[in-house]
Design a protein around this motif. Structure first.
Motif, PDB file in Angstrom:
ATOM      1  N   SER A  11       0.814  -1.225   0.000  1.00  0.00           N
ATOM      2  CA  SER A  11       0.000   0.000   0.000  1.00  0.00           C
ATOM      3  C   SER A  11       0.844   1.270   0.000  1.00  0.00           C
ATOM      4  O   SER A  11       0.310   2.361  -0.260  1.00  0.00           O
ATOM      5  CB  SER A  11      -0.923   0.017   1.224  1.00  0.00           C
ATOM      6  N   LEU A  14       0.571   3.773  -2.973  1.00  0.00           N
ATOM      7  CA  LEU A  14      -0.691   4.523  -3.001  1.00  0.00           C
ATOM      8  C   LEU A  14      -0.634   5.709  -2.053  1.00  0.00           C
ATOM      9  O   LEU A  14      -1.067   6.817  -2.390  1.00  0.00           O
ATOM     10  CB  LEU A  14      -1.859   3.615  -2.631  1.00  0.00           C
ATOM     11  N   TYR A  15      -0.099   5.484  -0.869  1.00  0.00           N
ATOM     12  CA  TYR A  15       0.029   6.574   0.088  1.00  0.00           C
ATOM     13  C   TYR A  15       1.075   7.588  -0.374  1.00  0.00           C
ATOM     14  O   TYR A  15       0.946   8.791  -0.121  1.00  0.00           O
ATOM     15  CB  TYR A  15       0.399   6.025   1.469  1.00  0.00           C
ATOM     16  N   ALA A  18      -0.647   9.811  -2.837  1.00  0.00           N
ATOM     17  CA  ALA A  18      -1.585  10.685  -2.120  1.00  0.00           C
ATOM     18  C   ALA A  18      -0.850  11.771  -1.340  1.00  0.00           C
ATOM     19  O   ALA A  18      -1.317  12.909  -1.257  1.00  0.00           O
ATOM     20  CB  ALA A  18      -2.455   9.856  -1.184  1.00  0.00           C
ATOM     21  N   MET A 169      -8.049  11.727  -4.885  1.00  0.00           N
ATOM     22  CA  MET A 169      -7.466  10.606  -4.153  1.00  0.00           C
ATOM     23  C   MET A 169      -6.417  11.114  -3.169  1.00  0.00           C
ATOM     24  O   MET A 169      -5.222  10.899  -3.336  1.00  0.00           O
ATOM     25  CB  MET A 169      -6.871   9.590  -5.135  1.00  0.00           C
ATOM     26  N   VAL A 174      -7.648   7.437   0.092  1.00  0.00           N
ATOM     27  CA  VAL A 174      -6.896   6.198  -0.086  1.00  0.00           C
ATOM     28  C   VAL A 174      -7.143   5.249   1.077  1.00  0.00           C
ATOM     29  O   VAL A 174      -7.395   4.050   0.891  1.00  0.00           O
ATOM     30  CB  VAL A 174      -5.391   6.500  -0.228  1.00  0.00           C
TER      31      VAL A 174
END
Length: 221
Positions: A11, A14-15, A18, A169, A174
């Motif tokens: 993950s 994705l962070y 963001a 996002m 997220v």
């Protein structure tokens, strides 16, 4: 509590994306808010006819309506009258609208703290209003306002958590999506907290350092 470290590692990208979006959004909004705040505070100080009433009305409107309502108006309301903006543009506009009022009040408190004697002395030696603002008012007002300006900057950075409501996002979105899809609540929230800590803590330390430097340079202590 056992954490799924494999999920955490998967993950992280994705962070990371963001966080980059949050940094861009916050940086643009903070800079624009500072510009608005400085200009509007000088207009209020010099009591420019017509503009003063408009700015005071803007401050009351901005500070007394939630950012979420402002974002919904920009994203869902303006297209009804033919004005279309992207999600990012709406987020920047909404946060600047909110932040500008807070920065105006911060600058105004600093300007009003400058002694009237200094202002009168500057006028008596022939300084124009522009010169008075540049050489007398703003250097002292900035030093006085830095704590409030810094607090407002941190406030705006944390308020980016609201922009997910218009489909950006951001970090909050997220985390919500990951919780909804994978039911990894503890891991998702841990990453969310760490992400905001990574963003906010350095900014807080930087602003504290800047405040000390400016006060030392201005007042010599």
């Amino acid at each position: 509590m056992n954490l799924d470290w494999e999920f955490i590692m998967e993950s992280l990208p994705l962070y990371g994306d963001a966080m980059w979006l949050t940094v861009k959004l916050a940086l643009i909004a903070i800079v624009l808010s500072l510009v608005l705040g400085l200009v509007f505070s000088l207009v209020l100080f010099y009591k420019v006819k017509g503009l003063r009433s408009i700015i005071l009305a803007y401050i009351e409107l901005s500070r007394n309506t939630p950012l979420l309502v402002q974002l919904f108006f920009l994203y869902y309301g303006l297209p009804k009258v033919g004005i279309h903006m992207s999600e990012f543009q709406c987020a920047v506009a909404g946060m600047t609208f909110l932040g500008g009022s807070y920065m105006t009040e911060a600058f105004r408190s600093g300007i009003e703290a400058v002694g009237r004697t200094q202002l009168e002395s500057g006028l008596s030696i022939g300084l124009s209003r522009v010169q008075l603002a540049r050489y007398v008012i703003l250097p002292q007002a900035l030093a006085i306002s830095i704590p409030s300006l810094g607090a407002n900057a941190i406030f705006l950075l944390k308020e980016t958590s609201i922009v997910g409501a218009i489909a950006l996002m951001d970090l909050m979105n997220v985390a919500k999506d990951l919780i909804g899809m994978h039911y990894k609540t503890a891991e998702s929230l841990l990453l969310l907290v760490l992400a905001y800590l990574i963003l906010v803590l350095p900014l807080s330390l930087l602003l504290t350092w800047v405040e000390r430097k400016v006060r030392h340079a201005e007042f010599g202590n």
